[in-house]
Design a protein around this motif. Structure first.
Motif, PDB file in Angstrom:
ATOM      1  N   UNK A  36       0.679  -1.301  -0.155  1.00 43.76           N
ATOM      2  CA  UNK A  36       0.071  -0.280   0.165  1.00 43.76           C
ATOM      3  C   UNK A  36       0.386   1.400   0.053  1.00 43.76           C
ATOM      4  N   UNK A  37       0.710   2.020  -0.946  1.00 42.17           N
ATOM      5  CA  UNK A  37       1.521   3.087  -1.289  1.00 42.17           C
ATOM      6  C   UNK A  37       0.858   4.563  -0.506  1.00 42.17           C
ATOM      7  N   UNK A  38      -0.027   4.006   0.315  1.00 46.60           N
ATOM      8  CA  UNK A  38      -0.949   5.538   1.127  1.00 46.60           C
ATOM      9  C   UNK A  38       0.217   5.370   1.885  1.00 46.60           C
ATOM     10  N   UNK A  39       0.486   4.371   3.005  1.00 47.32           N
ATOM     11  CA  UNK A  39       1.052   3.677   4.349  1.00 47.32           C
ATOM     12  C   UNK A  39       2.573   3.392   4.081  1.00 47.32           C
ATOM     13  N   UNK A  40       3.122   2.975   3.035  1.00 46.71           N
ATOM     14  CA  UNK A  40       4.415   2.704   2.475  1.00 46.71           C
ATOM     15  C   UNK A  40       4.247   1.425   3.471  1.00 46.71           C
ATOM     16  N   UNK A  41       3.280   0.299   3.844  1.00 41.00           N
ATOM     17  CA  UNK A  41       3.513  -0.968   4.419  1.00 41.00           C
ATOM     18  C   UNK A  41       2.810  -2.240   4.029  1.00 41.00           C
ATOM     19  N   UNK A  42       2.726  -3.121   3.951  1.00 41.02           N
ATOM     20  CA  UNK A  42       1.673  -4.135   3.193  1.00 41.02           C
ATOM     21  C   UNK A  42       0.758  -4.883   4.152  1.00 41.02           C
ATOM     22  N   UNK A  43      -0.417  -4.814   4.245  1.00 38.73           N
ATOM     23  CA  UNK A  43      -1.779  -5.557   4.866  1.00 38.73           C
ATOM     24  C   UNK A  43      -1.329  -7.003   5.357  1.00 38.73           C
ATOM     25  N   UNK A  87      10.310   0.252   4.224  1.00 40.70           N
ATOM     26  CA  UNK A  87       9.791   0.325   5.545  1.00 40.70           C
ATOM     27  C   UNK A  87       9.835  -1.126   6.005  1.00 40.70           C
ATOM     28  N   UNK A  88      11.149  -0.549   7.125  1.00 38.77           N
ATOM     29  CA  UNK A  88      12.024  -2.083   7.805  1.00 38.77           C
ATOM     30  C   UNK A  88      10.331  -2.397   8.633  1.00 38.77           C
ATOM     31  N   UNK A  89       9.555  -2.341   9.025  1.00 34.49           N
ATOM     32  CA  UNK A  89       8.731  -3.245   9.934  1.00 34.49           C
ATOM     33  C   UNK A  89       8.022  -4.048   8.557  1.00 34.49           C
ATOM     34  N   UNK A  90       7.986  -4.103   7.400  1.00 35.89           N
ATOM     35  CA  UNK A  90       7.373  -3.963   5.915  1.00 35.89           C
ATOM     36  C   UNK A  90       7.451  -5.015   6.233  1.00 35.89           C
ATOM     37  N   UNK A  91       9.226  -5.735   5.919  1.00 32.77           N
ATOM     38  CA  UNK A  91       9.391  -6.878   5.285  1.00 32.77           C
ATOM     39  C   UNK A  91      11.052  -6.748   5.768  1.00 32.77           C
ATOM     40  N   UNK A 122      11.451  -9.000  -5.016  1.00 31.93           N
ATOM     41  CA  UNK A 122      11.168  -9.577  -3.874  1.00 31.93           C
ATOM     42  C   UNK A 122      11.549  -9.688  -2.646  1.00 31.93           C
ATOM     43  N   UNK A 123      10.466  -9.515  -1.906  1.00 31.46           N
ATOM     44  CA  UNK A 123      10.586  -9.248  -0.672  1.00 31.46           C
ATOM     45  C   UNK A 123      10.347 -10.549   0.211  1.00 31.46           C
ATOM     46  N   UNK A 124      10.363 -10.392   1.083  1.00 33.15           N
ATOM     47  CA  UNK A 124       9.970 -11.356   2.358  1.00 33.15           C
ATOM     48  C   UNK A 124       8.885 -10.391   3.779  1.00 33.15           C
ATOM     49  N   UNK A 125       8.201 -10.907   3.836  1.00 34.48           N
ATOM     50  CA  UNK A 125       7.383 -10.012   4.606  1.00 34.48           C
ATOM     51  C   UNK A 125       7.488 -10.214   6.275  1.00 34.48           C
ATOM     52  N   UNK A 126       7.679  -8.807   7.070  1.00 37.64           N
ATOM     53  CA  UNK A 126       8.538  -9.131   8.299  1.00 37.64           C
ATOM     54  C   UNK A 126       7.178  -9.499   9.125  1.00 37.64           C
ATOM     55  N   UNK A 127       7.603 -10.217   9.926  1.00 36.96           N
ATOM     56  CA  UNK A 127       6.634 -10.813  11.130  1.00 36.96           C
ATOM     57  C   UNK A 127       6.706 -10.059  12.225  1.00 36.96           C
TER      58      UNK A 127
END
Lengths: 599, 125
Positions: free
Chosen positions: A172-179, A230-234, A310-315
């Motif tokens: 999402x480009x509005x908050x630069x993160x993923x759901x 975004x660090x917390x995203x990936x 390619x990115x890996x989602x960060x938990x």
């Protein structure tokens, strides 16, 4: 060229010779050298390396282009003298790349300026943690991957600068993160799996398997603004495969600017400081200027470029050491700050008032005239809330309104109750009132007890929330400056009187500090003196009936600079500042609630 | 706590609460305090309050004298205004609690003062 024209040109060049010397200190003339100065076009006119290269490289190999920051001249340097001469003859007074498509005027320069904008641009090194693997895939594999992703309009989002498509998770480009809890039905295509087998076999990244893919489609002339993912995203690393066309990507940190060529079929691996601390971006243009190994510049035309990132989602949260770009760190730090602030308020405001309530009540009886005037300006049937009413010295003054007070101190509200005033206990950060019910709010000497700017703003926001549109609020806070207009406030003037009666009180050390919260200390203010700090502890000497000091409590204050209160209020969109004034050592504002502007 | 105050109170600042209104009243001690009657004040207040919430709050305290709907031409009806005046300003809940309609969180009322303070884990930091 006829004689008249030649004369004119000579005069023009003579004039420009002086201009260039004045601007850069470089001597130029009509005597041929390897270096040509473009006298009337440079960075300030929007001239770019690529434009220079496009036109000047026709006559031979360039080994330098220098654009001088803030100047309207630029320099090119040829490998051979006769190349420079050819270019000079062909382009002087002819090539229309100066401002408004006017022709450029050229001279030969004895040397190039030392400091150019490009002295910051670096070609021959990579930022830490960046790896480029050339020819990571074959041309056939490139074709296969390109065929996976048709960019028909129904499937892609049209961005300002490019087209994008997401697999696995939507970015999402509005908050630069993923759901993270909303994975897409469409996973990374199986056809990409061979990449990871190859990666694991040939590199040190033995574990990396991505679960998110963003495909960017860059048309000619498109780019991407500088950013850090975004660090917390990936997780770390992030891998990007370039397809179909080469491009130059720039990595920036502080004043460092590293240019890296990404050939088609190469894999760019961003890890460590490159992933976390350097921004990367692609300038939107149709070709790139590339410095070759031999030290000469060439123009690299771009084609349509497709990148598979390619990115890996960060938990969970990011725990990296590169805090300045780390959204997780910034959030955590901010919430720790809020916790510390609330602890300071509990120990040094709320508990203190509870302890000094009775003594405080005896000393707070005289209402300030300007506050009374405000209270009395409300009509019959108005609803007013006094936020931080203390002993209620402004309640019941206007007999035509319904006024309610609130405070954090039980003991002070009991005093109010005795006087027949209506109150409730609350923190001013959460007012338990419905939206838009009050016609007036006063908050006198309250929000200077809040220990962070966010909290002071939140308190004002709450007051505005409960106001009706057109309702008014009056806020008083203690001013840092107690000597306004060369006149001491009564707070300072009372100094001598107090010291006389308090001969047994040891004068506090001017530089003393007291601990407040986990490892934090705050300066202790010397009563009845000008403030030296903005966040201070102000001693309250609790006296008994014989007027001797029984105990000393430290109250937290944030004292306000001039304009600080009005600046804070103007952060709110639905507020108009009606009045802003200084009253007896306090900064004061009258606010009016408005509809949200522009809506 | 007067019922006029109750008419404006909400628990909406609590984490997870969206409206938090109206708070129900569990009264243990109700007193009547005399307040000077100002018909103009009451008439101006009537359109500002949530009438249904006032009626049900009064009922929960055993006060049933208010009609379900505001009567026509109330500005000129002294008897009606007096009744409203009494309910709004003279009934004082001294002891008891307010209850959040969404979470059941109880806010104690002591010495006529509702304690609306929230704990740190009940608010958004």
């Amino acid at each position: 060229m006829n004689q008249k024209c030649a004369k004119k040109m000579e005069r023009k060049l003579n004039k420009l010779k002086h201009v260039v010397f004045k601007e850069t200190g470089i001597v130029c003339s009509l005597n041929p050298t390897n270096n040509i100065v473009i006298c009337n076009a440079g960075l300030v006119n929007g001239l770019s390396e690529e434009t220079i290269l496009e036109h000047f490289s026709v006559y031979g190999t360039l080994n330098n282009i220098v654009l001088v920051p803030g100047k309207s001249c630029s320099f090119v340097s040829y490998v051979e003298l006769d190349m420079a001469c050819k270019a000079y003859e062909a382009l002087n007074g002819q090539l229309p790349i100066a401002q408004d498509n006017k022709p450029v005027y050229l001279l030969y320069a004895e040397r190039l300026p030392q400091h150019s904008i490009d002295s910051r641009k670096v070609w021959d090194e990579l930022p830490g943690g960046l790896v480029i693997l050339d020819d990571f895939i074959t041309e056939n594999e490139e074709k296969l991957l390109l065929s996976l992703c048709c960019f028909d309009d129904s499937l892609v989002s049209q961005m300002k600068n490019r087209q994008v498509r997401h697999f696995g998770y939507e970015f999402r480009y509005d908050n630069n993160n993923v759901d993270k809890d909303k994975p897409l039905d469409e996973k990374i295509p199986k056809e990409c799996d061979f990449l990871w087998k190859r990666l694991h076999e040939n590199t040190d990244w033995k574990q990396f398997v991505p679960d998110q893919l963003t495909v960017n489609h860059y048309s000619l002339g498109q780019g991407i603004p500088h950013h850090v993912d975004t660090h917390s995203a990936f997780e770390d690393p992030i891998m990007s495969l370039s397809l179909n066309s080469a491009v130059v990507i720039a990595f920036k940190r502080d004043d460092r600017d590293i240019c890296v060529k990404l050939p088609p079929r190469s894999l760019c691996i961003m890890s460590g400081e490159t992933r976390y601390d350097w921004t990367h971006g692609i300038i939107p243009r149709k070709s790139d200027v590339v410095l070759s190994n031999t030290g000469s510049y060439t123009l690299l035309p771009r084609g349509i470029r497709v990148s598979f990132t390619f990115r890996k989602i960060r938990q969970g949260e990011c725990n990296c050491q590169y805090t300045r770009n780390c959204d997780s760190y910034i959030r955590k730090n901010n919430s720790e700050l809020q916790i510390a602030a609330s602890e300071i308020e509990r120990l040094h405001v709320i508990d203190v008032y509870e302890n000094i309530a009775l003594h405080f009540n005896e000393t707070r009886n005289k209402p300030w005239p300007n506050v009374l005037e405000f209270v009395n300006s409300f009509d019959v049937g108005s609803v007013m809330l006094d936020v931080g009413c203390g002993n209620g010295k402004y309640l019941g003054k206007n007999k035509h309104v319904f006024d309610v007070g609130c405070d954090t101190s039980c003991a002070l509200l009991d005093v109010c109750k005795k006087n027949g005033f209506e109150t409730f206990l609350t923190n001013c950060l959460q007012l338990p009132f419905k939206d838009a019910v009050a016609d007036g709010v006063i908050s006198i000497a309250v929000i200077h007890h809040l220990a962070s700017e966010e909290r002071r703003l939140q308190a004002i926001e709450e007051m505005i929330r409960i106001l009706k549109v057109d309702g008014r609020a009056l806020i008083y806070v203690w001013a840092k400056d107690q000597h306004k207009n060369n006149e001491k406030t009564s707070y300072i003037k009372q100094d001598r009187k107090n010291r006389k009666s308090d001969t047994d009180v040891v004068v506090a050390d001017e530089n003393s500090e007291a601990p407040v919260s986990k490892g934090m200390t705050l300066p202790v203010h010397v009563n009845r003196t000008q403030f030296k700090h903005k966040d201070v502890l102000v001693p309250w000497r609790l006296k008994n009936q014989q007027n001797t000091v029984e105990d000393t409590f430290l109250r937290f204050y944030h004292v306000f600079e001039e304009n600080e209160l009005s600046d804070l209020c103007s952060k709110l969109e639905n507020v108009e500042i009606e009045r802003c004034y200084y009253d007896q050592g306090n900064w004061c504002v009258v606010l009016r609630k408005t509809l949200i502007k522009n809506s | 706590m007067k019922l006029l105050t109750h008419n404006m109170l909400t628990s909406k600042c609590m984490k997870g609460v969206s409206v938090g209104y109206p708070l129900s009243i569990k009264a243990l001690d109700i007193r009547t305090v005399e307040v000077e009657f100002n018909p103009e004040f009451v008439a101006k207040m009537i359109p500002k309050i949530d009438w249904a919430v006032l009626c049900s709050a009064a009922e929960s305290l055993g006060k049933t004298e208010l009609p379900k709907e505001v009567i026509d031409n109330y500005e000129n009806d002294q008897d009606f205004l007096k009744k409203v005046h009494h309910i709004l300003l003279e009934v004082d809940v001294i002891d008891g609690e307010l209850v959040c309609p969404e979470t059941g969180r109880k806010f104690p009322i002591n010495n006529g003062i509702p304690n609306m303070l929230l704990n740190e884990d009940e608010i958004y930091l």
